[in-house]
Motif scaffolding. Structure first.
Motif, PDB file in Angstrom:
ATOM      1  N   ARG A   1      -6.856  -3.033  -5.905  1.00 26.61           N
ATOM      2  CA  ARG A   1      -6.783  -1.590  -5.600  1.00 26.61           C
ATOM      3  C   ARG A   1      -5.649  -0.907  -6.343  1.00 26.61           C
ATOM      4  O   ARG A   1      -5.654   0.308  -6.491  1.00 26.61           O
ATOM      5  N   ARG A   2      -4.671  -1.692  -6.798  1.00 24.92           N
ATOM      6  CA  ARG A   2      -3.524  -1.120  -7.507  1.00 24.92           C
ATOM      7  C   ARG A   2      -3.390  -1.648  -8.925  1.00 24.92           C
ATOM      8  O   ARG A   2      -2.645  -1.103  -9.718  1.00 24.92           O
TER       9      ARG A   2
ATOM     10  N   VAL B   1      -2.687  -4.244   0.641  1.00 29.24           N
ATOM     11  CA  VAL B   1      -4.045  -4.035   0.116  1.00 29.24           C
ATOM     12  C   VAL B   1      -4.332  -5.095  -0.945  1.00 29.24           C
ATOM     13  O   VAL B   1      -3.404  -5.647  -1.552  1.00 29.24           O
TER      14      VAL B   1
ATOM     15  N   SER C   1      -0.720   7.820  -6.196  1.00 28.19           N
ATOM     16  CA  SER C   1      -1.553   8.198  -5.057  1.00 28.19           C
ATOM     17  C   SER C   1      -2.264   9.516  -5.334  1.00 28.19           C
ATOM     18  O   SER C   1      -3.326   9.770  -4.805  1.00 28.19           O
TER      19      SER C   1
ATOM     20  N   ALA D   1       0.821  -1.216   0.000  1.00 25.38           N
ATOM     21  CA  ALA D   1       0.000   0.000   0.000  1.00 25.38           C
ATOM     22  C   ALA D   1       0.856   1.267   0.000  1.00 25.38           C
ATOM     23  O   ALA D   1       0.376   2.325   0.367  1.00 25.38           O
TER      24      ALA D   1
END
Length: 174
Positions: A151-152, A147, A164, A13
């Motif tokens: 999400r990435r 995470v 970000s 993350a």
């Protein structure tokens, strides 16, 4: 004692720059225990010192061995400024250990029994990616959090592209 694995694919993350320090030692002469054992114990002492004061900036570390002679630590830092501050702080153990190494070197007492090295890397967003499968938090993910990979991005290309903060539109300044 053992961390439970997180099921499925995850990624670190980390946002912004990631600061990684590789630091280690090589035993050049096994019989010179009086030379290399204090170095090894100093590495452990510094990690304990940093663990007691989270504000110093060490986010996490992994102890590794490259061979029966070479041992090192992968360290993840909050910033290069915090790393520099620790390395140069006269009230921290690193300063005393480095002073002793330098004194020994000047006096010709080191005699090549133990080698020391470090490498520092700063990896900005877009220059790194990570993936873990059925792993407990480890390495970068342990230092910065873990995470779900979605999400990435499912692919390495997507994770490299993650930011970000949205990138500014071409021709616009921030």
């Amino acid at each position: 004692m053992f961390a439970k694995p997180v099921r499925g694919y995850t990624t670190a993350a980390a946002d912004g720059d990631v600061v990684v320090l590789l630091i280690g030692m090589r035993i050049n002469h096994f019989r010179a225990v009086h030379q290399w054992l204090p170095v090894m114990l100093s590495m452990i002492r510094m990690l304990r010192e940093l663990a007691r004061d989270q504000d110093r900036g060490l986010l996490g570390h992994v102890l590794l061995t490259a061979s029966p002679r070479t041992y090192y630590v992968v360290q993840y830092w909050a910033s290069k400024e915090k790393l520099y501050a620790y390395a140069t702080s006269p009230d921290m153990f690193h300063h005393r250990a480095l002073t002793a190494v330098n004194r020994k070197q000047r006096q010709g007492g080191a005699r090549g029994h133990v080698g020391l090295w470090h490498e520092t890397y700063i990896a900005p967003e877009g220059s790194r990616e990570s993936v873990y499968f059925d792993m407990p938090p480890f390495g970068l993910a342990k230092a910065h959090g873990q995470v779900p990979v979605e999400r990435r991005g499912r692919s390495a290309r997507d994770r490299f592209a993650h930011r970000s903060q949205p990138a500014p539109e071409p021709g616009k300044t921030v």
